[in-house]
Design a protein around this motif. Sequence first.
Motif, PDB file in Angstrom:
ATOM      1  N   GLY A 128       0.961  13.255  10.432  1.00  0.00           N
ATOM      2  CA  GLY A 128       1.634  13.017   9.164  1.00  0.00           C
ATOM      3  C   GLY A 128       2.608  11.864   9.179  1.00  0.00           C
ATOM      4  N   GLY A 129       2.812  11.259  10.346  1.00  0.00           N
ATOM      5  CA  GLY A 129       3.756  10.151  10.448  1.00  0.00           C
ATOM      6  C   GLY A 129       3.293   8.936   9.678  1.00  0.00           C
ATOM      7  N   ALA A 130       4.245   8.240   9.065  1.00  0.00           N
ATOM      8  CA  ALA A 130       3.922   7.061   8.264  1.00  0.00           C
ATOM      9  C   ALA A 130       3.475   5.914   9.158  1.00  0.00           C
ATOM     10  CB  ALA A 130       5.135   6.651   7.440  1.00  0.00           C
ATOM     11  N   MET A 131       2.456   5.185   8.721  1.00  0.00           N
ATOM     12  CA  MET A 131       1.922   4.049   9.467  1.00  0.00           C
ATOM     13  C   MET A 131       2.046   2.741   8.689  1.00  0.00           C
ATOM     14  SD  MET A 131      -1.478   5.895  11.095  1.00  0.00           S
ATOM     15  CE  MET A 131      -1.803   4.663  12.348  1.00  0.00           C
ATOM     16  N   GLY A 132       2.715   2.799   7.554  1.00  0.00           N
ATOM     17  CA  GLY A 132       2.961   1.580   6.809  1.00  0.00           C
ATOM     18  C   GLY A 132       2.421   1.621   5.397  1.00  0.00           C
ATOM     19  N   VAL A 133       2.889   0.668   4.606  1.00  0.00           N
ATOM     20  CA  VAL A 133       2.477   0.514   3.209  1.00  0.00           C
ATOM     21  C   VAL A 133       1.795  -0.842   3.072  1.00  0.00           C
ATOM     22  CG1 VAL A 133       3.253   0.442   0.817  1.00  0.00           C
ATOM     23  CG2 VAL A 133       4.436   1.921   2.457  1.00  0.00           C
ATOM     24  N   PHE A 134       0.641  -0.853   2.402  1.00  0.00           N
ATOM     25  CA  PHE A 134      -0.172  -2.055   2.340  1.00  0.00           C
ATOM     26  C   PHE A 134      -0.625  -2.327   0.906  1.00  0.00           C
ATOM     27  CE2 PHE A 134      -0.389  -0.363   6.585  1.00  0.00           C
ATOM     28  CZ  PHE A 134      -0.301  -1.483   7.393  1.00  0.00           C
ATOM     29  N   ASP A 135      -0.888  -3.605   0.644  1.00  0.00           N
ATOM     30  CA  ASP A 135      -1.391  -4.014  -0.668  1.00  0.00           C
ATOM     31  C   ASP A 135      -2.894  -3.836  -0.786  1.00  0.00           C
ATOM     32  OD1 ASP A 135       1.215  -5.057  -1.472  1.00  0.00           O
ATOM     33  OD2 ASP A 135       0.802  -6.678  -0.031  1.00  0.00           O
ATOM     34  N   ALA A 136      -3.579  -3.810   0.331  1.00  0.00           N
ATOM     35  CA  ALA A 136      -5.039  -3.687   0.340  1.00  0.00           C
ATOM     36  C   ALA A 136      -5.479  -3.059   1.653  1.00  0.00           C
ATOM     37  CB  ALA A 136      -5.703  -5.053   0.149  1.00  0.00           C
ATOM     38  N   VAL A 137      -6.670  -2.455   1.641  1.00  0.00           N
ATOM     39  CA  VAL A 137      -7.193  -1.763   2.825  1.00  0.00           C
ATOM     40  C   VAL A 137      -8.688  -2.040   2.950  1.00  0.00           C
ATOM     41  CG1 VAL A 137      -7.552   0.458   3.970  1.00  0.00           C
ATOM     42  CG2 VAL A 137      -5.497   0.091   2.602  1.00  0.00           C
ATOM     43  N   ALA A 138      -9.119  -2.309   4.175  1.00  0.00           N
ATOM     44  CA  ALA A 138     -10.547  -2.389   4.507  1.00  0.00           C
ATOM     45  C   ALA A 138     -10.855  -1.294   5.520  1.00  0.00           C
ATOM     46  CB  ALA A 138     -10.907  -3.750   5.073  1.00  0.00           C
ATOM     47  N   VAL A 139     -11.750  -0.386   5.176  1.00  0.00           N
ATOM     48  CA  VAL A 139     -12.148   0.706   6.057  1.00  0.00           C
ATOM     49  C   VAL A 139     -13.492   0.347   6.670  1.00  0.00           C
ATOM     50  CG1 VAL A 139     -12.704   3.152   6.231  1.00  0.00           C
ATOM     51  CG2 VAL A 139     -10.905   2.393   4.667  1.00  0.00           C
ATOM     52  N   THR A 140     -13.536   0.202   7.999  1.00  0.00           N
ATOM     53  CA  THR A 140     -14.774  -0.230   8.661  1.00  0.00           C
ATOM     54  C   THR A 140     -15.236   0.761   9.722  1.00  0.00           C
ATOM     55  OG1 THR A 140     -13.673  -1.570  10.366  1.00  0.00           O
ATOM     56  CG2 THR A 140     -14.106  -2.637   8.250  1.00  0.00           C
ATOM     57  N   ALA A 141     -14.812   2.006   9.608  1.00  0.00           N
ATOM     58  CA  ALA A 141     -15.272   3.060  10.516  1.00  0.00           C
ATOM     59  C   ALA A 141     -16.706   3.434  10.179  1.00  0.00           C
ATOM     60  CB  ALA A 141     -14.359   4.277  10.379  1.00  0.00           C
ATOM     61  N   PRO A 142     -17.410   4.165  11.069  1.00  0.00           N
ATOM     62  CA  PRO A 142     -18.726   4.699  10.704  1.00  0.00           C
ATOM     63  C   PRO A 142     -18.645   5.478   9.396  1.00  0.00           C
ATOM     64  CG  PRO A 142     -18.338   5.007  13.041  1.00  0.00           C
ATOM     65  CD  PRO A 142     -17.047   4.501  12.460  1.00  0.00           C
ATOM     66  N   PRO A 144     -19.484   8.387   7.980  1.00  0.00           N
ATOM     67  CA  PRO A 144     -18.890   9.718   7.790  1.00  0.00           C
ATOM     68  C   PRO A 144     -17.369   9.713   7.966  1.00  0.00           C
ATOM     69  CG  PRO A 144     -20.844   9.848   9.155  1.00  0.00           C
ATOM     70  CD  PRO A 144     -20.523   8.391   9.025  1.00  0.00           C
ATOM     71  N   GLN A 145     -16.859   8.939   8.915  1.00  0.00           N
ATOM     72  CA  GLN A 145     -15.416   8.841   9.110  1.00  0.00           C
ATOM     73  C   GLN A 145     -14.773   8.042   7.988  1.00  0.00           C
ATOM     74  OE1 GLN A 145     -15.461   7.074  13.012  1.00  0.00           O
ATOM     75  NE2 GLN A 145     -15.538   9.051  14.051  1.00  0.00           N
ATOM     76  N   ALA A 146     -15.464   6.996   7.519  1.00  0.00           N
ATOM     77  CA  ALA A 146     -14.959   6.223   6.386  1.00  0.00           C
ATOM     78  C   ALA A 146     -14.838   7.107   5.150  1.00  0.00           C
ATOM     79  CB  ALA A 146     -15.871   5.037   6.111  1.00  0.00           C
ATOM     80  N   ALA A 147     -15.828   7.981   4.936  1.00  0.00           N
ATOM     81  CA  ALA A 147     -15.796   8.863   3.770  1.00  0.00           C
ATOM     82  C   ALA A 147     -14.559   9.750   3.780  1.00  0.00           C
ATOM     83  CB  ALA A 147     -17.065   9.711   3.732  1.00  0.00           C
ATOM     84  N   ASP A 148     -14.221  10.290   4.931  1.00  0.00           N
ATOM     85  CA  ASP A 148     -13.023  11.128   5.024  1.00  0.00           C
ATOM     86  C   ASP A 148     -11.760  10.334   4.708  1.00  0.00           C
ATOM     87  OD1 ASP A 148     -14.601  13.290   5.731  1.00  0.00           O
ATOM     88  OD2 ASP A 148     -14.256  13.059   7.881  1.00  0.00           O
ATOM     89  N   LEU A 149     -11.691   9.100   5.201  1.00  0.00           N
ATOM     90  CA  LEU A 149     -10.510   8.266   4.961  1.00  0.00           C
ATOM     91  C   LEU A 149     -10.384   7.858   3.500  1.00  0.00           C
ATOM     92  CD1 LEU A 149     -10.720   5.984   8.119  1.00  0.00           C
ATOM     93  CD2 LEU A 149      -8.803   7.481   7.546  1.00  0.00           C
ATOM     94  N   LEU A 150     -11.513   7.677   2.827  1.00  0.00           N
ATOM     95  CA  LEU A 150     -11.516   7.180   1.455  1.00  0.00           C
ATOM     96  C   LEU A 150     -11.397   8.288   0.417  1.00  0.00           C
ATOM     97  CD1 LEU A 150     -14.445   4.673   1.999  1.00  0.00           C
ATOM     98  CD2 LEU A 150     -12.098   4.001   1.417  1.00  0.00           C
ATOM     99  N   GLU A 151     -11.432   9.525   0.840  1.00  0.00           N
ATOM    100  CA  GLU A 151     -11.543  10.662  -0.067  1.00  0.00           C
ATOM    101  C   GLU A 151     -10.482  10.660  -1.167  1.00  0.00           C
ATOM    102  OE1 GLU A 151     -13.473  13.540  -1.711  1.00  0.00           O
ATOM    103  OE2 GLU A 151     -14.132  12.918   0.279  1.00  0.00           O
ATOM    104  N   HIS A 152      -9.242  10.376  -0.816  1.00  0.00           N
ATOM    105  CA  HIS A 152      -8.153  10.445  -1.803  1.00  0.00           C
ATOM    106  C   HIS A 152      -7.920   9.117  -2.511  1.00  0.00           C
ATOM    107  CE1 HIS A 152      -7.230  14.434  -0.349  1.00  0.00           C
ATOM    108  NE2 HIS A 152      -7.138  13.977   0.885  1.00  0.00           N
TER     109      HIS A 152
END
Length: 306
Positions: A128-142, A144-152
């Motif tokens: 749950g620790g914060a990892m930063g705030v960004f203006d844009a994000v590129a998700v390049t995981a496989p 199924p893992q990308a889907a979990d990250l993009l869910e919200h």
Amino acid sequence: MRIAVIGAGLAGLTAARELHEEGHTVVVWEKSRGPGGRTSTRRGPNGMRFDHGAPFLHDGHLPLDEVAGALRHRLNLPGGATREEIVGAPAANAPAKRLARGLDLRARQRVETILRSGAQYHLAAEDGGAMGVFDAVAVTAPAPQAADLLEHAAPWLAERARSVDYAPCWSVMAAWDEPLHLGFTATTDIPGIALAVAEDAKPGRGDGERWVLQLDEALSAEHLEAEPDDIIALALDRWHARIGRTEPAPVHAAAHRWRYARPRVPLPETCLSAGTIVAAGDWCGGHSAGAAIRSGRAAAAALAGA
């Protein structure tokens, strides 16, 4: 923009490199110990190395021998035939390491959640620790893992990513303290083994009899949850049957499971975009190293134009 790239494989690093050179502030997050993704290299005792992921850099479009850190390599096949492939040199992860030079790469840090707040994205770790705030994000995981990250943050992208199915692959790395004198440096004629390739024959690898044995899709799927020692025994049994002897025994053996080794049916899009958040990888527009590079470029272009 301040941009987060999740994943330090060829797609993520290509996107990060292009965005960095355009003047954006880019942070690359990688859950493993370094760059490479499935072009990673595993180290064994006494400095021995194994290309235990993608043994070659395949493609049907890009001239991959022009990629920095890649060289042509001739395989000697059984029966006197030969075949040329492109390999990273002096290791499979050489092209990824070249791309990563000068980037803000944060290894061994797993992004667990991406939450959108207005026009920005908040990244959080597993605890749950914060990892930063960004203006844009590129998700390049496989996918199924990308889907979990993009869910919200991007449910539509998550739904598309979740539609991609993967074939697994077990890789067995074995080393001997004396030459085997087999007369070939690669073969695909072992039942259940998609590829056996000699590591020491590749450019820059150094001496020492070392082989990577990659189980085929069917055998990998059948034994997906097996213990590494059982996979080693299975692969070596088939290897010994192929070479016609069990001696000498290997002095080192290890196994690695790639749960998401190869997308069975990649998406037709080169990347998925929803404004300032994109998804990319070799599951977009192909299933090769060249596809990953093209997808990374498309992701960078989509974010630069957002």
